[in-house]
Design a protein around this motif. Structure first.
Motif, PDB file in Angstrom:
ATOM      1  N   PHE A 495     -40.484  37.415  33.928  1.00 33.25           N
ATOM      2  CA  PHE A 495     -40.292  36.282  33.027  1.00 33.25           C
ATOM      3  C   PHE A 495     -40.078  36.843  31.619  1.00 33.25           C
ATOM      4  O   PHE A 495     -40.996  37.348  30.990  1.00 33.25           O
ATOM      5  CB  PHE A 495     -41.555  35.409  33.078  1.00 33.25           C
ATOM      6  N   GLY A 496     -38.863  36.769  31.125  1.00 33.27           N
ATOM      7  CA  GLY A 496     -38.545  37.455  29.871  1.00 33.27           C
ATOM      8  C   GLY A 496     -38.912  36.705  28.605  1.00 33.27           C
ATOM      9  O   GLY A 496     -39.000  37.309  27.528  1.00 33.27           O
ATOM     10  N   TYR A 497     -39.123  35.407  28.684  1.00 32.52           N
ATOM     11  CA  TYR A 497     -39.364  34.601  27.495  1.00 32.52           C
ATOM     12  C   TYR A 497     -40.774  34.821  26.950  1.00 32.52           C
ATOM     13  O   TYR A 497     -41.748  34.816  27.702  1.00 32.52           O
ATOM     14  CB  TYR A 497     -39.170  33.124  27.813  1.00 32.52           C
ATOM     15  N   ALA A 498     -40.857  34.999  25.645  1.00 30.11           N
ATOM     16  CA  ALA A 498     -42.155  35.175  24.980  1.00 30.11           C
ATOM     17  C   ALA A 498     -42.655  33.814  24.534  1.00 30.11           C
ATOM     18  O   ALA A 498     -42.210  33.263  23.522  1.00 30.11           O
ATOM     19  CB  ALA A 498     -42.012  36.122  23.789  1.00 30.11           C
ATOM     20  N   ARG A 549     -32.617  30.471  23.256  1.00 27.46           N
ATOM     21  CA  ARG A 549     -33.012  31.549  24.168  1.00 27.46           C
ATOM     22  C   ARG A 549     -33.187  32.872  23.417  1.00 27.46           C
ATOM     23  O   ARG A 549     -34.103  33.636  23.705  1.00 27.46           O
ATOM     24  CB  ARG A 549     -31.968  31.711  25.272  1.00 27.46           C
ATOM     25  N   ARG A 550     -32.273  33.141  22.519  1.00 26.46           N
ATOM     26  CA  ARG A 550     -32.348  34.410  21.786  1.00 26.46           C
ATOM     27  C   ARG A 550     -33.690  34.572  21.078  1.00 26.46           C
ATOM     28  O   ARG A 550     -34.277  35.660  21.083  1.00 26.46           O
ATOM     29  CB  ARG A 550     -31.208  34.494  20.766  1.00 26.46           C
ATOM     30  N   ALA A 551     -34.192  33.510  20.505  1.00 27.55           N
ATOM     31  CA  ALA A 551     -35.474  33.580  19.804  1.00 27.55           C
ATOM     32  C   ALA A 551     -36.608  33.913  20.764  1.00 27.55           C
ATOM     33  O   ALA A 551     -37.524  34.681  20.436  1.00 27.55           O
ATOM     34  CB  ALA A 551     -35.754  32.261  19.096  1.00 27.55           C
ATOM     35  N   LEU A 552     -36.538  33.387  21.970  1.00 28.16           N
ATOM     36  CA  LEU A 552     -37.597  33.609  22.956  1.00 28.16           C
ATOM     37  C   LEU A 552     -37.470  34.951  23.668  1.00 28.16           C
ATOM     38  O   LEU A 552     -38.429  35.437  24.277  1.00 28.16           O
ATOM     39  CB  LEU A 552     -37.585  32.478  23.995  1.00 28.16           C
ATOM     40  N   LEU A 553     -36.272  35.559  23.623  1.00 30.84           N
ATOM     41  CA  LEU A 553     -36.025  36.826  24.320  1.00 30.84           C
ATOM     42  C   LEU A 553     -36.003  38.025  23.372  1.00 30.84           C
ATOM     43  O   LEU A 553     -35.594  39.118  23.769  1.00 30.84           O
ATOM     44  CB  LEU A 553     -34.685  36.757  25.066  1.00 30.84           C
ATOM     45  N   PRO A 557     -35.218  43.071  25.501  1.00 33.12           N
ATOM     46  CA  PRO A 557     -33.858  43.483  25.141  1.00 33.12           C
ATOM     47  C   PRO A 557     -32.861  43.499  26.299  1.00 33.12           C
ATOM     48  O   PRO A 557     -31.678  43.231  26.082  1.00 33.12           O
ATOM     49  CB  PRO A 557     -34.055  44.890  24.558  1.00 33.12           C
ATOM     50  N   LYS A 558     -33.316  43.807  27.507  1.00 39.09           N
ATOM     51  CA  LYS A 558     -32.369  43.844  28.628  1.00 39.09           C
ATOM     52  C   LYS A 558     -31.956  42.442  29.050  1.00 39.09           C
ATOM     53  O   LYS A 558     -30.785  42.201  29.392  1.00 39.09           O
ATOM     54  CB  LYS A 558     -32.959  44.635  29.795  1.00 39.09           C
ATOM     55  N   HIS A 559     -32.903  41.507  29.067  1.00 33.14           N
ATOM     56  CA  HIS A 559     -32.534  40.112  29.296  1.00 33.14           C
ATOM     57  C   HIS A 559     -31.528  39.661  28.247  1.00 33.14           C
ATOM     58  O   HIS A 559     -30.515  39.021  28.561  1.00 33.14           O
ATOM     59  CB  HIS A 559     -33.769  39.198  29.191  1.00 33.14           C
ATOM     60  N   LEU A 560     -31.839  39.975  26.994  1.00 34.70           N
ATOM     61  CA  LEU A 560     -31.021  39.519  25.878  1.00 34.70           C
ATOM     62  C   LEU A 560     -29.629  40.137  25.911  1.00 34.70           C
ATOM     63  O   LEU A 560     -28.633  39.473  25.592  1.00 34.70           O
ATOM     64  CB  LEU A 560     -31.718  39.852  24.557  1.00 34.70           C
ATOM     65  N   ALA A 576     -13.622  25.127  23.356  1.00 26.93           N
ATOM     66  CA  ALA A 576     -13.159  25.251  24.732  1.00 26.93           C
ATOM     67  C   ALA A 576     -11.923  24.385  24.924  1.00 26.93           C
ATOM     68  O   ALA A 576     -11.651  23.488  24.110  1.00 26.93           O
ATOM     69  CB  ALA A 576     -14.269  24.831  25.691  1.00 26.93           C
ATOM     70  N   PRO A 577     -11.143  24.622  25.975  1.00 27.03           N
ATOM     71  CA  PRO A 577     -10.011  23.727  26.257  1.00 27.03           C
ATOM     72  C   PRO A 577     -10.490  22.285  26.405  1.00 27.03           C
ATOM     73  O   PRO A 577     -11.647  22.025  26.732  1.00 27.03           O
ATOM     74  CB  PRO A 577      -9.467  24.273  27.586  1.00 27.03           C
ATOM     75  N   GLU A 578      -9.603  21.353  26.184  1.00 27.36           N
ATOM     76  CA  GLU A 578      -9.972  19.940  26.217  1.00 27.36           C
ATOM     77  C   GLU A 578     -10.600  19.565  27.566  1.00 27.36           C
ATOM     78  O   GLU A 578     -10.060  19.891  28.631  1.00 27.36           O
ATOM     79  CB  GLU A 578      -8.744  19.064  25.963  1.00 27.36           C
ATOM     80  N   GLY A 579     -11.733  18.897  27.501  1.00 24.96           N
ATOM     81  CA  GLY A 579     -12.408  18.451  28.711  1.00 24.96           C
ATOM     82  C   GLY A 579     -13.257  19.507  29.383  1.00 24.96           C
ATOM     83  O   GLY A 579     -13.908  19.238  30.400  1.00 24.96           O
ATOM     84  N   VAL A 580     -13.281  20.719  28.845  1.00 22.17           N
ATOM     85  CA  VAL A 580     -14.030  21.826  29.439  1.00 22.17           C
ATOM     86  C   VAL A 580     -15.313  22.058  28.645  1.00 22.17           C
ATOM     87  O   VAL A 580     -15.301  22.061  27.409  1.00 22.17           O
ATOM     88  CB  VAL A 580     -13.178  23.117  29.472  1.00 22.17           C
ATOM     89  N   HIS A 581     -16.409  22.251  29.348  1.00 21.29           N
ATOM     90  CA  HIS A 581     -17.702  22.487  28.699  1.00 21.29           C
ATOM     91  C   HIS A 581     -18.370  23.704  29.322  1.00 21.29           C
ATOM     92  O   HIS A 581     -18.115  24.052  30.477  1.00 21.29           O
ATOM     93  CB  HIS A 581     -18.597  21.253  28.815  1.00 21.29           C
ATOM     94  N   ARG A 582     -19.245  24.313  28.539  1.00 22.42           N
ATOM     95  CA  ARG A 582     -19.859  25.576  28.953  1.00 22.42           C
ATOM     96  C   ARG A 582     -21.369  25.431  29.147  1.00 22.42           C
ATOM     97  O   ARG A 582     -22.012  24.587  28.526  1.00 22.42           O
ATOM     98  CB  ARG A 582     -19.580  26.671  27.924  1.00 22.42           C
ATOM     99  N   GLY A 583     -21.884  26.305  29.996  1.00 25.18           N
ATOM    100  CA  GLY A 583     -23.323  26.369  30.219  1.00 25.18           C
ATOM    101  C   GLY A 583     -23.767  27.798  30.416  1.00 25.18           C
ATOM    102  O   GLY A 583     -23.004  28.642  30.920  1.00 25.18           O
ATOM    103  N   LEU A 584     -24.996  28.107  30.015  1.00 29.41           N
ATOM    104  CA  LEU A 584     -25.538  29.462  30.089  1.00 29.41           C
ATOM    105  C   LEU A 584     -26.745  29.531  31.018  1.00 29.41           C
ATOM    106  O   LEU A 584     -27.439  28.535  31.234  1.00 29.41           O
ATOM    107  CB  LEU A 584     -25.983  29.932  28.704  1.00 29.41           C
ATOM    108  N   SER A 585     -27.025  30.728  31.509  1.00 27.85           N
ATOM    109  CA  SER A 585     -28.298  31.001  32.182  1.00 27.85           C
ATOM    110  C   SER A 585     -28.488  32.507  32.248  1.00 27.85           C
ATOM    111  O   SER A 585     -27.526  33.277  32.189  1.00 27.85           O
ATOM    112  CB  SER A 585     -28.327  30.409  33.593  1.00 27.85           C
ATOM    113  N   GLN A 586     -29.755  32.908  32.345  1.00 29.84           N
ATOM    114  CA  GLN A 586     -30.079  34.331  32.501  1.00 29.84           C
ATOM    115  C   GLN A 586     -31.324  34.439  33.369  1.00 29.84           C
ATOM    116  O   GLN A 586     -32.119  33.499  33.471  1.00 29.84           O
ATOM    117  CB  GLN A 586     -30.287  35.005  31.140  1.00 29.84           C
TER     118      GLN A 586
END
Length: 725
Positions: A495-498, A549-553, A557-560, A576-586
């Protein structure tokens, strides 16, 4: 123990049971020993045989099921051996041979992305030892100092005189030498074979049809068997009327299999299957005949607020943090049962006589398969063996249980001296899997006035795989595998989050649906719960999901690093192109750090189109970058298939899905473009086959939420919940 000494049945079966759970046994790997089945070509050591024509045979203890482990391990051995890669081939020793030689090849299990990471050290030493013995043999032949001799591409050169001898000419003399005790290994920066995107050794045979899978096996006089087990979990066979089908063409015998099933044996499998379908069978459906998915969900929901739970990770005082929070965020997620759905259904061929039992099958754990065969055969372990073949899909199913091996042996015992090949129908395979465990998770997060996450309670309620497969592996009742990816330390998932105040616990609730190890195992749902909730917390805090996430990681450093890599290449923060949305996970699991950035488009009718996924993997060392990229792509296909379609439901105590029409897999037109970032940072060995599965679904779900404003918390994705009027 001498090389030929055999452990007792009790000792071997217990050890194999432990191996089947995904745990590994400690062992010493010698580099020489008895010749394998009195082979005409003397082996240099257990890992390396060099034939007179200079062909190098690398023995592989792990198994190939499409993931490239066979080629990767051969690369590691060939690297230290200084072999000519064009002359390298492979073969599988059997678990019986391994047992007879005091487990010289160690663990035969291929699961948990351990194929390379848990054996790289000793297989490399096997190659290094063989090289040193070949060089010494050449030095002896020339009466020259070994320091003047060097190995290079399957040849030993004497630098001073220019003389050379090929490995094939040196092998017999080298095999007689004392092996070095602890051969030094190359620094990965000096690799010339390992670490390179070499072509796989198994591709050509798959393309030209030469590759024989377990289901393809044939032997003279072979009979075929089809089987049906009670479709209700926990039910038994009550009766059947063999006389109704014994007159059908090709039918040889109808036999009960244990107390739960019945099989028909015939000259062809189709005739066996047809007779089985015509066979009158009466089942005792037992206590679970009314069980439904709704019942299971109610059981899990109760666990979300139960007083008692096993603690997996804890820090600070979560209750106080939540009580004093400026804002509290809550969400409940769920993850269904899912099936492995391997393209090759379960099968095995067995040949039984009063003196010996042999099995030919596809298995991820040949030692566990041997233990199963020995128990079913009633013979001493030394009179049994299992011949391994490449797998037409494994994903953990052929590691979790060897019920198909037990059945094949029990059927073969009814026809002594005749090889009998048992093949499960697709329907039988769907109804009698060892399913991905179902869980729910209640997430409670505490934010302070600045929007910082100061407390998190993660309550998991649901199945324990170990409780179902190996109760002896529980630790005072707790299943440690439940907390994969959520641990404070360890290679199986950190669990990488502090977070200063943290509580992750598990209320174990085990419905009577048999669980098993499913590619990625508990990391799958744990990553989904955590990473989707991180987006929910970021939204509640009014912060960008990446910056949150960056603040918690910051202290991970490897997670980040992998998160930053996908954010940059994925274009996070850019239009992003019209109608396109992004999502993250680690996430981190099986020794590797992974992250994903998904691009998604959601149509008005709720149809989700995953357009692109950028994936980053830090596995420490990359043995074959091309294979790793292929594994990343394949893992996304597997993970997205589960996210979009994968759900096993129960009605009247049995699985409702019986084939791919009701349990679909991802189609080619649903597969996104995958861009892989392979960033091995060195200093450790991580897995590859499973880790990127973890981040597939949460990245897509986060992108869907960004696109629609709707948060899907129950898997799989249901387009009707996203439909816009």
């Amino acid at each position: 123990m001498t090389a030929h000494a055999r452990p007792s049945r009790r000792t071997f079966l217990a050890g194999s049971a432990v191996a089947a759970t995904g745990l590994t046994l400690g062992f010493h790997i010698p580099f020489s020993g008895d010749a394998l089945a009195q082979a005409q070509t003397p082996e240099i050591n257990a890992w390396v045989v060099v034939k007179p024509d200079d062909t190098v045979v690398v023995r592989i203890a792990r198994v190939e099921m499409g993931q490239g482990t066979l080629t990767g391990l051969a690369q590691l051995v060939a690297e230290e051996l200084e072999a000519d890669w064009s002359k390298v081939t492979t073969e599988y020793p059997t678990p019986g041979q391994n047992l007879a030689r005091n487990r010289v090849w160690g663990n035969f299990q291929t699961a948990g992305s351990r194929g390379i990471r848990d054996s790289q050290d000793y297989v490399r030493k096997g190659g290094a030892a063989a090289r040193m013995m070949l060089v010494q043999a050449a030095a002896n032949a020339w009466n020259a100092p070994v320091s003047e001799c060097v190995a290079q591409k399957g040849v030993v050169l004497h630098k001073a005189s220019g003389r050379s001898l090929s490995y094939g000419k040196l092998a017999e003399a080298a095999a007689k030498l004392e092996p070095p005790k602890d051969p030094p290994l190359k620094d990965p920066k000096d690799w010339t074979i390992a670490g390179k995107p070499l072509k796989r050794l198994d591709t050509a045979d798959k393309l030209n049809g030469k590759q024989v899978y377990s289901i393809d096996m044939n032997r003279p006089g072979m009979l075929n068997a089809a089987i049906r087990d009670c479709p209700v979990f926990g039910g038994k066979l009550k009766s059947f009327d063999a006389a109704k089908v014994m007159g059908m063409k090709g039918v040889r015998k109808v036999v009960p299999v244990g107390d739960t099933g019945v099989a028909v044996v015939a000259d062809t499998w189709w005739r066996a299957k047809s007779a089985l379908e015509a066979l009158p069978i009466v089942w005792d459906e037992g206590p679970n005949a009314r069980l439904s998915t709704a019942d299971i969900k109610a059981m899990l929901k109760e666990g979300l607020t139960a007083e008692q739970a096993f603690v997996g990770n804890e820090a600070g005082d979560v209750k106080a943090a939540i009580a004093g929070a400026a804002k509290v965020v809550e969400a409940t997620y769920s993850f269904p049962h899912q099936h492995h759905a391997t393209m090759e259904p379960m099968n095995a061929m067995a040949l039984w006589t009063p003196e010996r039992c042999e099995v030919w099958t596809a298995t991820q754990n040949a030692e566990a398969a041997l233990a199963t065969a020995a128990t079913a055969s009633g013979l001493p372990i030394g009179q049994c063996d299992v011949h391994r073949l490449n797998l037409g899909g494994g994903f953990g199913r052929r590691s979790s249980s060897h019920d198909f091996v037990r059945q094949a042996v029990l059927i073969a015992k009814e026809l002594p001296g005749s090889p009998v090949k048992l093949i499960w129908s697709r329907e039988e395979d769907m109804l009698h899997g060892r399913y991905h465990p179902t869980t729910m998770c209640k997430m409670t997060g505490a934010l302070d006035a600045s929007g910082a996450l100061v407390g998190l309670h993660m309550r998991i309620s649901g199945q324990s795989i170990l409780a179902g497969l190996n109760p002896q592996g529980l630790q005072n009742g707790k299943d440690p595998a439940t907390f994969q990816g959520l641990n404070a330390s360890g290679t199986e998932g950190v669990f990488g989050y502090a977070i200063p105040n943290l509580l992750i616990d598990h209320a174990m609730r085990n419905p009577p649906v048999p669980p098993g190890f499913w590619r990625g195992v508990n990391n799958n749902q744990n990553a989904l719960y955590l990473e989707c909730f991180m987006d929910e917390l970021a939204l509640a805090a009014g912060k960008d999901p990446l910056e949150f996430r960056r603040a918690l990681l910051a202290k991970s450093p490897k997670h980040l690093a992998v998160l930053n890599a996908v954010a940059e290449k994925g274009g996070w923060g850019k239009p992003a192109p019209e109608g396109v949305h992004r999502g993250l996970s680690q996430h981190m699991g099986y020794g590797s750090y992974v992250a994903a950035c998904a691009e998604v488009k959601v149509d008005k009718d709720g149809t989700v189109k995953v357009l692109r996924i950028v994936a980053a993997t830090d596995c420490g060392h990359a043995v074959n970058p091309q294979q790793i990229a292929a594994q990343i792509e394949g893992s996304f296909a597997f993970g997205l298939s589960a996210a979009l379609h994968g759900e096993i439901t129960i009605k009247d105590g049995r699985v409702e899905q019986e084939n791919f029409d009701t349990y679909p897999v991802i189609r080619m037109d649903e597969m996104p473009k995958v861009e892989s970032i392979i960033a091995p940072s060195g200093g450790f060995w991580g897995g590859v086959g499973e880790p990127t599965i973890f981040v597939a679904a949460p990245a897509v779900l986060n992108a869907i939420a960004a696109a629609t404003g709707k948060r899907l918390r129950d898997m799989p994705i249901k387009p009707e919940e996203l439909r816009r009027v």
